[in-house]
Design a protein around this motif. Structure first.
Motif, PDB file in Angstrom:
ATOM      1  N   GLU A 115      -4.878  36.092 -21.566  1.00 33.43           N
ATOM      2  CA  GLU A 115      -4.066  36.622 -20.471  1.00 33.43           C
ATOM      3  C   GLU A 115      -4.233  35.702 -19.264  1.00 33.43           C
ATOM      4  O   GLU A 115      -5.364  35.307 -18.944  1.00 33.43           O
ATOM      5  N   VAL A 169      -3.726  35.131 -15.174  1.00 31.94           N
ATOM      6  CA  VAL A 169      -3.531  35.804 -13.886  1.00 31.94           C
ATOM      7  C   VAL A 169      -3.473  34.720 -12.813  1.00 31.94           C
ATOM      8  O   VAL A 169      -4.335  33.841 -12.772  1.00 31.94           O
ATOM      9  N   GLU A 175      -7.060  31.830 -10.079  1.00 31.10           N
ATOM     10  CA  GLU A 175      -6.410  31.610 -11.384  1.00 31.10           C
ATOM     11  C   GLU A 175      -7.414  31.942 -12.479  1.00 31.10           C
ATOM     12  O   GLU A 175      -8.466  31.313 -12.567  1.00 31.10           O
ATOM     13  N   HIS A 235       2.555  37.516 -19.297  1.00 28.64           N
ATOM     14  CA  HIS A 235       1.499  36.523 -19.065  1.00 28.64           C
ATOM     15  C   HIS A 235       0.427  36.586 -20.152  1.00 28.64           C
ATOM     16  O   HIS A 235      -0.703  36.143 -19.938  1.00 28.64           O
ATOM     17  N   LYS A 279     -11.188  40.068 -15.413  1.00 29.10           N
ATOM     18  CA  LYS A 279      -9.927  40.589 -14.877  1.00 29.10           C
ATOM     19  C   LYS A 279     -10.174  41.849 -14.043  1.00 29.10           C
ATOM     20  O   LYS A 279      -9.651  41.983 -12.923  1.00 29.10           O
ATOM     21  N   ALA A 320      -1.458  45.240 -16.308  1.00 31.03           N
ATOM     22  CA  ALA A 320      -1.386  43.927 -16.950  1.00 31.03           C
ATOM     23  C   ALA A 320       0.062  43.678 -17.350  1.00 31.03           C
ATOM     24  O   ALA A 320       0.806  44.633 -17.606  1.00 31.03           O
ATOM     25  N   ARG A 351      -9.677  42.174  -9.964  1.00 31.18           N
ATOM     26  CA  ARG A 351      -8.765  43.138  -9.345  1.00 31.18           C
ATOM     27  C   ARG A 351      -9.500  44.017  -8.327  1.00 31.18           C
ATOM     28  O   ARG A 351      -8.952  44.367  -7.274  1.00 31.18           O
TER      29      ARG A 351
END
Lengths: 480, 480
Positions: free
Chosen positions: B315, B317, B292, B141, B274, B137, B278
């Motif tokens: 956060e 991404v 997004e 951001h 998240k 991470a 990933r």
């Protein structure tokens, strides 16, 4: 639609400008990071953030009484060891009593309060206002907020009926107002303050701005007054306050009185809009009864300087009950202001009194901050007076000086070649040469053809002032 | 325009609804005030605020380690008396070390931080996310916010390009989403959660809502997922999370993952968006690179329960750099999240570790809260199972149960005669009879023809549950 990009986000957010934390501030943080990583290639060894009124980032010390109470609120188990607090740590009994009282009122500072704030704190604010103004105040019309900024955000949200809704905003102004009106897609109706009269409000100018906006189809709803002024530092006379109230009453405008610098006054005294309104009402029975006034205050400035805690409040006078209900609903969506900051508001409006155990130290600390600010303001002002092409009125209040600068045609051309306004260009060069971050007048608005910058006078010592003086001379010589 | 009234204020604020602090909550506060003034005419002696997840208002105790550190941050002079702290007050050395470290990072908790938060705290959050998800991470951001609410407000502001901009919102939902979209004059695109499948997301339903909105000319921009759910408590399977990401990727929707209840999970485990994103990216190289995602978390819930401090973060991404710059500018207008709350975020994401002096007590306190919540949820669930006309799935997560209720035609008529929805009517009678404040399902949205209410299971003991059981029986008998 495809992915988010700068051209398909909210256009009103895109259009908003907020120079106080804009390019110069970001660049100053980069320079600070370089220094802290040991970069020795810069012509200075310290960044001075004179761009924002952030007292405790510079030299201002928190008030001991306030912070002792907060330490107990955060860890109430300490109250079980009063002997250690008193004999081991030097806490006075009034610190302990106040903490117990606040805990009784809010339960835990980790719990949400009522949306408009802890009721007992609203009662303390009302008492403070009564003492300050000599007129009664009603806790039911007081709303705790996360700094005054959040209160301004709430009030502008309520006022913005459509893109025709206009708000009279002083120019120069703190850019919170223009930025929020931009986000809301409402209309900013600028009125210029009079630099030749120490940045006072000028009724003819206000009237002119209002008439022009009305003629353009703007539904003008409110007038913002920042007193003492930001960025100007101007401290309004009672006469000026009276004339604004009278104008607002005639035109049925809501008055938004941003009074966060009410204790930062060097010349004359602070005249609150609430106090002057009540006097006018007393002198003219019936005439000013329907005036709508929202007065804002904060723990961020003054001798408190606790901006990182994000606390403040606003008081409403003369608002319709259904409108207040809508305000209550709006603030509810964000639940409540930080409760520990609400407690700081209590301490600000109800500090130790003469005869109480913590008074002596409180009084000493309070005066030390007040005197320090005055001395630094005067030292900076003196330096500006001696600089070529710089004019700056006597420090009156707030935490800022807002000198005008006259730059050569050569400097103006150089700025243009960088796609900057001349004052931006000057401030960028100042930052690069000295590490001192100030904000160009264009970030606050200024009359066309004039140039200014705003600097806080919070930074201690005179070494940074000398850096500015030296830079200015070199800049003027280079672009002669 | 004339004075402000309910018909000439911002119509989008007027239209917003926020039941969690609406009429029932206001009435419950009135009842509480009557009780505290000694009113003995009410049929109960205590108001139970089960309308809002406010842990410390009820029984939840703050974590000692957290609050000890905060006490030092508020009054750093205490650090000059380490012997008193350790021997007189029982502070452990890791408390002192952490406080010193945080003070080094933020200077003073009374000073503004950078707009997006104290950088070192953002680094700690990044480490926490790496540990939680097994994927890196980036602190650049991560944005600290005043509770997750303020983060949601920021993100919806950015997304709302026009009144055609739509956001898919689960129904039932926490009304922050509908209220904020209303204020922004953007379009809420509701998608129903599947009560028959323990309130899971159903992709066909989401797709249906999306297609219908597109056909109606809505520019759908984002999908909100609340996991674990509020008000439903539902805890999504990894499969459900995968299918939402896949859908958002295909339709180029921003995912807003509201994960504030991530540690309040009773059944199965929490799957972060998240982490799952990933994994998907790893399994399908290139395919999900442009997703997004904004993930939100908070100090308000979980075993921390520090909602009164107003702290949280989000956060980002996969966001465009210029869009992030606009987000940074937007949050700058309100300056920064409360710094003491930022420090609480640090403590939440970086708590004492095994072997450290404060670990044992921290672990004990944390587990006591977790077990207490589970026990209370089960007790309340058991009571609901035995009530006539009430159906309630097993407690899965968050702090809420959201039972459905079946009311008689007679009750529905009685509600109509009071201009209330049947669930509002039921909840109002419950409050008046028992002092227990819950929120009708209509405040969160529910399928037409169904009725629900949301109650927290935070209140200690079972006496208040017995009050509900008794009331329910009497209500059902009266309107049979």
């Amino acid at each position: 639609m495809g992915r988010l990009n700068i051209n398909n986000i909210n256009p009103h957010v895109r259009a908003a400008e907020y120079a106080v934390r804009g390019e110069l501030a970001v660049k100053s943080e980069e320079l600070r990071a370089r220094l802290s990583k040991g970069d020795t290639s810069l012509p200075f060894d310290k960044v001075v953030s004179a761009n924002i009124g952030n007292p405790q980032q510079l030299d201002q010390k928190p008030i001991t009484f306030f912070r002792q109470v907060l330490s107990l609120l955060e860890y109430p188990n300490l109250l079980e060891k009063e002997d250690v607090l008193i004999n081991g740590l030097g806490y006075k009994t009034d610190v302990i009593e106040r903490a117990k009282w606040l805990l009784k009122q809010c339960g835990s500072v980790g719990a949400y309060s009522a949306s408009s704030g802890v009721y007992a704190i609203k009662e303390s604010i009302a008492k403070f206002l009564e003492k300050r103004d000599g007129f009664s105040a009603d806790p039911d019309h007081i709303y705790l907020s996360a700094g005054a900024s959040s209160g301004v955000n709430t009030l502008l949200h309520i006022l913005a009926e459509s893109d025709k809704s206009g708000v009279l905003v002083p120019i120069p102004q703190y850019p919170l107002y223009t930025a929020t009106l931009s986000v809301l897609d409402a209309t900013c109706v600028p009125y210029y303050l009079d630099e030749s009269k120490a940045w006072a409000t000028d009724l003819a100018t206000i009237r002119g701005a209002y008439d022009k906006a009305k003629a353009d189809g703007v539904d003008v709803r409110a007038i913002v007054v920042i007193n003492p002024g930001n960025p100007t530092g101007a401290s309004l006379s009672e006469e000026d306050v009276r004339s604004v109230i009278d104008f607002a009453s005639k035109e049925k405008l809501v008055i938004m009185a941003d009074e966060v610098y009410q204790t930062n006054v060097f010349i004359g005294k602070f005249h609150s809009f609430k106090g002057v309104l009540r006097k006018l009402q007393q002198e003219n029975p019936g005439k000013y009864d329907d005036v709508e006034l929202a007065s804002l205050h904060s723990i961020s400035k003054g001798m408190v300087g606790e901006c990182g805690h994000r606390g403040g409040y606003f008081e409403l006078v003369g608002f319709d009950a259904e409108v207040e209900a809508a305000i209550y609903k709006f603030v509810s969506i964000m639940l409540c202001a930080p409760v520990i900051a609400q407690c700081l508001v209590e301490l600000m409006v109800n500090p130790p009194q003469p005869g109480e155990p913590s008074f002596e130290l409180y009084d000493k600390e309070y005066n030390a901050v007040a005197n320090g600010l005055r001395e630094r303001a005067n030292a900076l002002h003196k330096a500006f007076e001696q600089m070529e092409g710089v004019e700056c009125g006597e420090p009156q209040g707030a935490m800022y000086l807002f000198p005008s600068i006259t730059l050569s045609q050569k400097a103006i051309e150089a700025a243009k070649s960088e796609n900057r306004t001349p004052d931006e260009f000057y401030c960028m060069r100042l930052l690069e040469a000295t590490g001192v971050c100030v904000i160009p007048g264009s970030g606050f608005g200024q009359k066309e053809g004039t140039l200014h910058f705003r600097t806080t006078f919070l930074a201690p010592g005179t070494e940074w002032v000398d850096r500015i003086t030296k830079f200015h001379k070199e800049f003027m010589d280079k672009y002669r």
